[in-house]
Design a protein around this motif. Structure first.
Motif, PDB file in Angstrom:
ATOM      1  N   ALA A  80       0.619  -0.555  -0.162  1.00  0.00           N
ATOM      2  CA  ALA A  80      -0.143  -0.191   0.166  1.00  0.00           C
ATOM      3  C   ALA A  80       0.551   1.184   0.450  1.00  0.00           C
ATOM      4  CB  ALA A  80      -0.830  -0.107   1.295  1.00  0.00           C
ATOM      5  N   VAL A  81       2.196   1.168   0.783  1.00  0.00           N
ATOM      6  CA  VAL A  81       2.913   2.154   0.960  1.00  0.00           C
ATOM      7  C   VAL A  81       3.204   2.579  -0.946  1.00  0.00           C
ATOM      8  CG1 VAL A  81       4.466   3.584   2.174  1.00  0.00           C
ATOM      9  CG2 VAL A  81       3.068   2.175   3.448  1.00  0.00           C
TER      10      VAL A  81
ATOM     11  N   SER B  64       2.486   1.762  -3.401  1.00  0.00           N
ATOM     12  CA  SER B  64       1.661   1.937  -4.513  1.00  0.00           C
ATOM     13  C   SER B  64       2.141   3.640  -4.657  1.00  0.00           C
ATOM     14  CB  SER B  64       0.055   1.027  -4.114  1.00  0.00           C
ATOM     15  OG  SER B  64       0.620  -0.173  -4.605  1.00  0.00           O
ATOM     16  N   ARG B  65       1.568   4.321  -3.711  1.00  0.00           N
ATOM     17  CA  ARG B  65       1.120   5.152  -2.807  1.00  0.00           C
ATOM     18  C   ARG B  65       2.710   6.334  -3.476  1.00  0.00           C
ATOM     19  NH1 ARG B  65       2.825   8.601   1.135  1.00  0.00           N
ATOM     20  NH2 ARG B  65       3.456   6.964   2.521  1.00  0.00           N
ATOM     21  N   LEU B  66       3.741   5.648  -3.175  1.00  0.00           N
ATOM     22  CA  LEU B  66       5.212   6.712  -3.050  1.00  0.00           C
ATOM     23  C   LEU B  66       4.635   6.035  -5.364  1.00  0.00           C
ATOM     24  CD1 LEU B  66       7.122   5.082  -0.470  1.00  0.00           C
ATOM     25  CD2 LEU B  66       6.266   7.150  -0.663  1.00  0.00           C
ATOM     26  N   TYR B  67       4.695   5.142  -5.778  1.00  0.00           N
ATOM     27  CA  TYR B  67       4.689   5.033  -6.987  1.00  0.00           C
ATOM     28  C   TYR B  67       3.699   6.344  -7.491  1.00  0.00           C
ATOM     29  CZ  TYR B  67       5.096   3.488 -11.564  1.00  0.00           C
ATOM     30  OH  TYR B  67       4.803   3.809 -12.406  1.00  0.00           O
ATOM     31  N   ALA B  68       2.757   6.318  -6.746  1.00  0.00           N
ATOM     32  CA  ALA B  68       1.745   6.865  -7.655  1.00  0.00           C
ATOM     33  C   ALA B  68       2.062   8.979  -7.417  1.00  0.00           C
ATOM     34  CB  ALA B  68       0.158   7.072  -7.178  1.00  0.00           C
ATOM     35  N   GLU B  69       2.638   8.873  -6.335  1.00  0.00           N
ATOM     36  CA  GLU B  69       3.078  10.158  -6.078  1.00  0.00           C
ATOM     37  C   GLU B  69       4.200  10.996  -7.454  1.00  0.00           C
ATOM     38  OE1 GLU B  69       3.570  10.655  -1.842  1.00  0.00           O
ATOM     39  OE2 GLU B  69       2.169  10.603  -1.385  1.00  0.00           O
ATOM     40  N   LYS B  70       5.603   9.603  -7.277  1.00  0.00           N
ATOM     41  CA  LYS B  70       5.956   9.461  -8.006  1.00  0.00           C
ATOM     42  C   LYS B  70       6.050  10.152  -9.574  1.00  0.00           C
ATOM     43  CE  LYS B  70      10.705   8.380  -8.965  1.00  0.00           C
ATOM     44  NZ  LYS B  70      12.147   7.048  -9.371  1.00  0.00           N
ATOM     45  N   SER B  71       4.781   8.613 -10.439  1.00  0.00           N
ATOM     46  CA  SER B  71       4.567   9.289 -11.168  1.00  0.00           C
ATOM     47  C   SER B  71       3.058   9.002 -11.465  1.00  0.00           C
ATOM     48  CB  SER B  71       5.201   7.750 -12.033  1.00  0.00           C
ATOM     49  OG  SER B  71       4.469   7.520 -13.814  1.00  0.00           O
TER      50      SER B  71
END
Length: 248
Positions: A18-19, A21-28
């Protein structure tokens, strides 16, 4: 990267994903249409539906943007209209208030004219008799009170005192036939009569200006602007209860 061989418990795994995914979404934050189609293919969604959904979303966003632009234009137009109306209302109220002040200035001019006649009245009554000395003192005090008055209310009260003193002078002359026949008194009678008539006219004009001003202040929606900007109703100037001097 260190600790690649670290064992992660099954309980912790969902939280890590979950974390991540959130970090990836924030990056891209952006994806190409091709990437979405490929992701849709994995979910067994035909590419044409992905493309159609993308186009519909684009259209909706464009429409929403157009609506926002129209709303901004409408609000700006309303603001301009309201602002223009507010300025016009302020100017109208200020103009009405100025007319009231100008009308009062004319009333004051006539009050001053009447007060300036008092020294002549005093000279007419100059004699050794106590009644005449008292009358001269009363006339002088009333004129002094008027000259010391500052506000319109104070001047109105002082003017009433002047009027009452002149009334007593008229009563005194009515019982003094010799004084009635003097040329000095006859001239003063003309001056007093003319002044009283002018006071009546200017007082009427002043009250008309007050009524016009009060109507602007009280009527809606002017009353809203008037309250915000501190324009308040003004009292009418009530006429003094006295008769205009007659010329004998």
């Amino acid at each position: 990267m260190r600790d690649l061989d670290t064992r992660i418990s099954q309980e912790m795994t969902p939280e890590v994903f979950a974390v991540a995914s959130r970090l990836y979404a924030e990056k891209s934050q952006e994806y190409s249409l091709q990437e979405l189609m490929e992701a849709g293919a994995e979910a067994q969604i035909p590419p044409e539906f992905i493309q159609q959904a993308y186009q519909e979303i684009q259209i909706k966003r464009q429409q929403a943007q157009e609506r926002r632009k129209k709303l901004i234009i409408i609000l700006a137009s309303v603001g301009v209209v309201v602002g223009g109306w507010g300025i016009w209302t302020y100017n109208s109220l200020a103009s009405a208030a100025q007319k009231v002040d100008s009308a009062w200035a004319q009333v004051e001019n006539q009050f001053q004219r009447r007060a300036d006649l008092i020294p002549n009245l005093v000279r007419v009554t100059e004699a050794s008799a106590k009644q005449e000395r008292d009358l001269a003192a009363l006339l002088t005090r009333s004129r002094t009170s008027y000259l010391q008055a500052d506000t319109p209310g104070e001047k109105a009260v002082a003017s009433t005192q002047v009027s009452q003193a002149i009334n007593q002078f008229q009563n005194y002359v009515a019982n003094n036939p010799q004084l009635q026949s003097s040329q000095a008194y006859i001239n003063l009678q003309y001056e007093l009569a003319g002044t009283e008539n002018r006071i009546a006219v200017e007082r009427m004009r002043y009250n008309q200006a007050i009524q016009a001003y009060n109507q602007k202040v009280k009527v809606f929606p002017n009353s809203v602007v008037a309250k915000i900007l501190g324009f308040e109703s003004k009292p009418l100037f009530k006429a003094e209860i006295k008769e205009v001097p007659r010329i004998n």
